[in-house]
Design a protein around this motif. Structure first.
Motif, PDB file in Angstrom:
ATOM      1  N   MET A   1       0.829  -1.193   0.000  1.00 50.14           N
ATOM      2  CA  MET A   1       0.000   0.000   0.000  1.00 50.14           C
ATOM      3  C   MET A   1       0.874   1.257   0.000  1.00 50.14           C
ATOM      4  SD  MET A   1      -3.079   0.789  -0.075  1.00 50.14           S
ATOM      5  CE  MET A   1      -4.152   2.142   0.150  1.00 50.14           C
ATOM      6  N   PHE A   2       1.991   1.180   0.696  1.00 53.27           N
ATOM      7  CA  PHE A   2       2.902   2.323   0.756  1.00 53.27           C
ATOM      8  C   PHE A   2       3.422   2.681  -0.640  1.00 53.27           C
ATOM      9  CE2 PHE A   2       7.251   3.971   1.136  1.00 53.27           C
ATOM     10  CZ  PHE A   2       6.972   5.160   1.790  1.00 53.27           C
ATOM     11  N   ILE A   3       3.778   1.658  -1.416  1.00 49.11           N
ATOM     12  CA  ILE A   3       4.311   1.892  -2.760  1.00 49.11           C
ATOM     13  C   ILE A   3       3.239   2.522  -3.658  1.00 49.11           C
ATOM     14  CG2 ILE A   3       5.177   0.745  -4.831  1.00 49.11           C
ATOM     15  CD1 ILE A   3       6.618  -1.209  -3.017  1.00 49.11           C
ATOM     16  N   VAL A   4       2.001   2.107  -3.511  1.00 54.44           N
ATOM     17  CA  VAL A   4       0.914   2.667  -4.307  1.00 54.44           C
ATOM     18  C   VAL A   4       0.732   4.149  -3.977  1.00 54.44           C
ATOM     19  CG1 VAL A   4      -1.577   2.569  -4.735  1.00 54.44           C
ATOM     20  CG2 VAL A   4      -0.263   0.459  -4.550  1.00 54.44           C
ATOM     21  N   ILE A   5       0.787   4.489  -2.697  1.00 56.81           N
ATOM     22  CA  ILE A   5       0.653   5.886  -2.286  1.00 56.81           C
ATOM     23  C   ILE A   5       1.818   6.715  -2.833  1.00 56.81           C
ATOM     24  CG2 ILE A   5       0.642   7.444  -0.299  1.00 56.81           C
ATOM     25  CD1 ILE A   5      -0.883   5.225   1.208  1.00 56.81           C
ATOM     26  N   VAL A   6       3.014   6.188  -2.756  1.00 59.34           N
ATOM     27  CA  VAL A   6       4.190   6.899  -3.278  1.00 59.34           C
ATOM     28  C   VAL A   6       4.065   7.094  -4.786  1.00 59.34           C
ATOM     29  CG1 VAL A   6       6.677   6.718  -3.667  1.00 59.34           C
ATOM     30  CG2 VAL A   6       5.720   6.181  -1.420  1.00 59.34           C
ATOM     31  N   LEU A   7       3.627   6.063  -5.495  1.00 62.58           N
ATOM     32  CA  LEU A   7       3.463   6.190  -6.941  1.00 62.58           C
ATOM     33  C   LEU A   7       2.376   7.199  -7.303  1.00 62.58           C
ATOM     34  CD1 LEU A   7       3.842   2.495  -8.146  1.00 62.58           C
ATOM     35  CD2 LEU A   7       5.415   4.395  -8.520  1.00 62.58           C
ATOM     36  N   LEU A   8       1.284   7.207  -6.571  1.00 58.41           N
ATOM     37  CA  LEU A   8       0.235   8.191  -6.808  1.00 58.41           C
ATOM     38  C   LEU A   8       0.734   9.612  -6.533  1.00 58.41           C
ATOM     39  CD1 LEU A   8      -2.934   6.404  -5.392  1.00 58.41           C
ATOM     40  CD2 LEU A   8      -2.418   6.950  -7.778  1.00 58.41           C
ATOM     41  N   ALA A   9       1.489   9.770  -5.464  1.00 51.44           N
ATOM     42  CA  ALA A   9       2.035  11.091  -5.134  1.00 51.44           C
ATOM     43  C   ALA A   9       3.009  11.560  -6.215  1.00 51.44           C
ATOM     44  CB  ALA A   9       2.719  11.049  -3.774  1.00 51.44           C
ATOM     45  N   LEU A  10       3.862  10.674  -6.681  1.00 51.35           N
ATOM     46  CA  LEU A  10       4.806  11.034  -7.743  1.00 51.35           C
ATOM     47  C   LEU A  10       4.077  11.345  -9.044  1.00 51.35           C
ATOM     48  CD1 LEU A  10       7.741   8.533  -7.143  1.00 51.35           C
ATOM     49  CD2 LEU A  10       7.765  11.012  -6.843  1.00 51.35           C
ATOM     50  N   SER A  11       3.034  10.603  -9.338  1.00 49.94           N
ATOM     51  CA  SER A  11       2.253  10.863 -10.550  1.00 49.94           C
ATOM     52  C   SER A  11       1.582  12.227 -10.475  1.00 49.94           C
ATOM     53  CB  SER A  11       1.183   9.785 -10.741  1.00 49.94           C
ATOM     54  OG  SER A  11       1.769   8.525 -10.875  1.00 49.94           O
ATOM     55  N   LEU A  12       0.994  12.526  -9.346  1.00 49.94           N
ATOM     56  CA  LEU A  12       0.350  13.820  -9.161  1.00 49.94           C
ATOM     57  C   LEU A  12       1.371  14.950  -9.260  1.00 49.94           C
ATOM     58  CD1 LEU A  12      -2.228  15.369  -8.498  1.00 49.94           C
ATOM     59  CD2 LEU A  12      -1.636  15.126  -6.087  1.00 49.94           C
ATOM     60  N   TRP A  13       2.520  14.791  -8.607  1.00 52.73           N
ATOM     61  CA  TRP A  13       3.572  15.794  -8.661  1.00 52.73           C
ATOM     62  C   TRP A  13       4.050  15.976 -10.104  1.00 52.73           C
ATOM     63  CZ3 TRP A  13       8.865  15.450  -9.861  1.00 52.73           C
ATOM     64  CH2 TRP A  13       9.598  16.603  -9.577  1.00 52.73           C
ATOM     65  N   GLY A  14       4.220  14.906 -10.840  1.00 49.46           N
ATOM     66  CA  GLY A  14       4.666  14.992 -12.230  1.00 49.46           C
ATOM     67  C   GLY A  14       3.652  15.687 -13.120  1.00 49.46           C
ATOM     68  N   ALA A  15       2.373  15.398 -12.920  1.00 48.41           N
ATOM     69  CA  ALA A  15       1.331  16.031 -13.725  1.00 48.41           C
ATOM     70  C   ALA A  15       1.267  17.536 -13.444  1.00 48.41           C
ATOM     71  CB  ALA A  15      -0.011  15.382 -13.439  1.00 48.41           C
ATOM     72  N   VAL A  16       1.319  17.906 -12.172  1.00 49.93           N
ATOM     73  CA  VAL A  16       1.289  19.322 -11.817  1.00 49.93           C
ATOM     74  C   VAL A  16       2.523  20.028 -12.364  1.00 49.93           C
ATOM     75  CG1 VAL A  16       1.388  20.946  -9.878  1.00 49.93           C
ATOM     76  CG2 VAL A  16      -0.188  19.016  -9.803  1.00 49.93           C
ATOM     77  N   TRP A  17       3.678  19.417 -12.212  1.00 51.36           N
ATOM     78  CA  TRP A  17       4.907  20.039 -12.698  1.00 51.36           C
ATOM     79  C   TRP A  17       4.890  20.167 -14.217  1.00 51.36           C
ATOM     80  CZ3 TRP A  17       8.074  23.038 -10.430  1.00 51.36           C
ATOM     81  CH2 TRP A  17       9.247  23.402 -11.061  1.00 51.36           C
ATOM     82  N   ALA A  18       4.319  19.200 -14.927  1.00 50.77           N
ATOM     83  CA  ALA A  18       4.234  19.276 -16.387  1.00 50.77           C
ATOM     84  C   ALA A  18       3.360  20.453 -16.810  1.00 50.77           C
ATOM     85  CB  ALA A  18       3.687  17.971 -16.954  1.00 50.77           C
ATOM     86  N   ILE A  19       2.248  20.648 -16.129  1.00 56.00           N
ATOM     87  CA  ILE A  19       1.369  21.777 -16.448  1.00 56.00           C
ATOM     88  C   ILE A  19       2.078  23.097 -16.190  1.00 56.00           C
ATOM     89  CG2 ILE A  19      -0.748  22.957 -15.761  1.00 56.00           C
ATOM     90  CD1 ILE A  19      -1.927  20.123 -15.269  1.00 56.00           C
ATOM     91  N   VAL A  20       2.757  23.196 -15.064  1.00 57.39           N
ATOM     92  CA  VAL A  20       3.494  24.425 -14.737  1.00 57.39           C
ATOM     93  C   VAL A  20       4.597  24.672 -15.759  1.00 57.39           C
ATOM     94  CG1 VAL A  20       5.061  25.467 -13.044  1.00 57.39           C
ATOM     95  CG2 VAL A  20       2.964  24.347 -12.278  1.00 57.39           C
ATOM     96  N   ASP A  21       5.307  23.635 -16.135  1.00 56.03           N
ATOM     97  CA  ASP A  21       6.414  23.777 -17.079  1.00 56.03           C
ATOM     98  C   ASP A  21       5.924  24.180 -18.461  1.00 56.03           C
ATOM     99  OD1 ASP A  21       9.146  23.747 -17.474  1.00 56.03           O
ATOM    100  OD2 ASP A  21       9.131  21.708 -18.270  1.00 56.03           O
ATOM    101  N   VAL A  22       4.807  23.628 -18.908  1.00 52.78           N
ATOM    102  CA  VAL A  22       4.265  23.995 -20.215  1.00 52.78           C
ATOM    103  C   VAL A  22       3.825  25.460 -20.207  1.00 52.78           C
ATOM    104  CG1 VAL A  22       2.305  23.604 -21.771  1.00 52.78           C
ATOM    105  CG2 VAL A  22       3.629  21.679 -20.920  1.00 52.78           C
TER     106      VAL A  22
END
Length: 55
Positions: A1-22
């Motif tokens: 469960m910990f790995i799933v939470i970490v992956l979700l957090a990284l995915s969310l961070w990556g999506a937000v950062w991609a929007i900001v970068d664009v």
């Protein structure tokens, strides 16, 4: 469960950062600097743009 939470957090961070970068990358409408466009020395379109009235 910990790995799933970490992956979700990284995915969310990556999506937000991609929007900001664009938004920051400067991709968007810009006025054309016609002095830097090659081959416009004796162009009919350039003469038409500088005229006050069209035929």
């Amino acid at each position: 469960m910990f790995i799933v939470i970490v992956l979700l957090a990284l995915s969310l961070w990556g999506a937000v950062w991609a929007i900001v970068d664009v938004r920051r990358d400067g991709y968007g409408q810009r006025a054309t600097d016609w002095s830097r466009v090659a081959g416009r020395e004796d162009d009919a379109l350039q003469r038409a743009e500088s005229m006050t009235a069209y035929r």
